[in-house]
Design a protein around this motif. Sequence first.
Motif, short mmCIF file in Angstrom:
data_model
loop_
_atom_site.label_atom_id
_atom_site.label_comp_id
_atom_site.label_asym_id
_atom_site.label_seq_id
_atom_site.Cartn_x
_atom_site.Cartn_y
_atom_site.Cartn_z
N HIS A 166 16.19 10.22 44.70
CA HIS A 166 16.61 10.26 42.81
C HIS A 166 16.44 8.78 42.90
N GLN A 171 20.95 3.05 41.21
CA GLN A 171 22.36 2.28 40.20
C GLN A 171 23.19 1.94 41.51
N ARG A 192 10.82 14.41 48.12
CA ARG A 192 11.60 15.76 48.50
C ARG A 192 11.22 17.18 48.97
N GLN A 206 11.39 9.37 37.91
CA GLN A 206 12.23 9.23 37.49
C GLN A 206 13.18 7.92 36.59
N GLU A 208 16.58 5.84 36.14
CA GLU A 208 18.18 6.15 35.86
C GLU A 208 18.50 5.36 34.66
N1 DAH Z 1 19.78 12.33 40.79
C1 DAH Z 1 20.28 13.47 39.48
C2 DAH Z 1 18.51 14.24 39.94
O1 DAH Z 1 17.94 13.44 40.86
C3 DAH Z 1 19.99 12.49 38.16
C4 DAH Z 1 20.93 12.38 37.51
C5 DAH Z 1 21.84 13.14 36.95
C6 DAH Z 1 21.01 11.35 36.99
C7 DAH Z 1 23.25 12.92 36.54
C8 DAH Z 1 22.41 10.80 36.88
C9 DAH Z 1 22.88 11.65 36.31
O2 DAH Z 1 22.57 8.79 36.77
O3 DAH Z 1 24.13 10.90 35.50
O4 DAH Z 1 19.08 15.18 39.22
#
Ligand code: DAH
Length: 335
Positions: A166, A171, A192, A206, A208
Amino acid sequence: MLDKVKSLISEIKDTSAKTNEEIEQFRLKFIGRNNIINDLFGEFKSVPADQKRELGPALNQLKVLAAAKLKELSASLNSKDVSSADVDVTLPGIHAMEGSIHPISQTRSRIIEIFERQGFNVEDGPEIDNDWNNFTALNFPENHPAREMQDTYFIEKDPDILLRTHTSNVQTRLMKAKKPPIRSIMPGRVYRNEAISARAHCFFHQVEGLVVGENISFKDLKNTLYHFSKEMFGKDTKIRLRPSYFPFTEPSAEIDISCFICGGSGCKICKQTGWVEIAGSGMVDPNVLENCGIDSTKYSGFAFGMGIERVTMLKYQLDDLRLFSENDIRFLKQF
Ligand code: DAH
């Protein structure tokens, strides 16, 4: 001399040319540096005055005629060139192939644009990272199933190097590198270890989002995503937050938007529920802040993550994730 001039005049009048070489011969003889007409003008000076009256205009005529003939010869040969060559100028031209921007790139740009207007900056991070940035710092317990081989592509063991699962790894990196306030979005590709189907792929994209500062509350999270949803899916869009679980956020929420296809009354896209899920989110778990060297008694933050493919599929009502990576021109040129 007058006879000579007259015979040259009729020679020029009778001249025709089939090749560029013939034109060049003509040019050398009558127009070029050592041309015959100049020689005649030279001789003209020593001609008796009574002959000059007739000879003068004739010489001038010769000169003008030669220049006009050269023009005529090259014009007629060039136009002949086109019509007689193997080119059919009446055929329609061949279109240059036009490229287009991939739908995933288009959605990513649109998402970035919306968040940039809310004061977010864009950050980038590596697709190959270590276990700590991808999992441990984000509060994943040691035995969390997401760490197991079926989900994660490991590149090296001890220390664990992997393909990020992810964009949340950015972050971690960001919080370690920067002091709050942080207000960033991080788009990128993730991997994945999943069987490829219409609904799952071994790689996808994605975005973020992370906001860390003093007095950041759940209200800020909600407002930010509310504004985003309206911009992305239309001004009548409503949002709904459903309690959820992510190791790195507490509390956590799944963000749903009202179905923009049926307006909430129920359809195939929203599976008759009137709502579609677009993102995971939550308040950054204090453990995560501390893991990254941020004082959790002073600062708080929220985070979210959304799938770019998911947003694109909703927006264009697509039902097969594989279309994005097959490079089928018939699909791509529709965007
Ligand atoms: N990292 C999560 C995923 O790949 C997605 C995600 C959910 C990111 C909540 C976030 C969060 O920053 O607060 O499914």
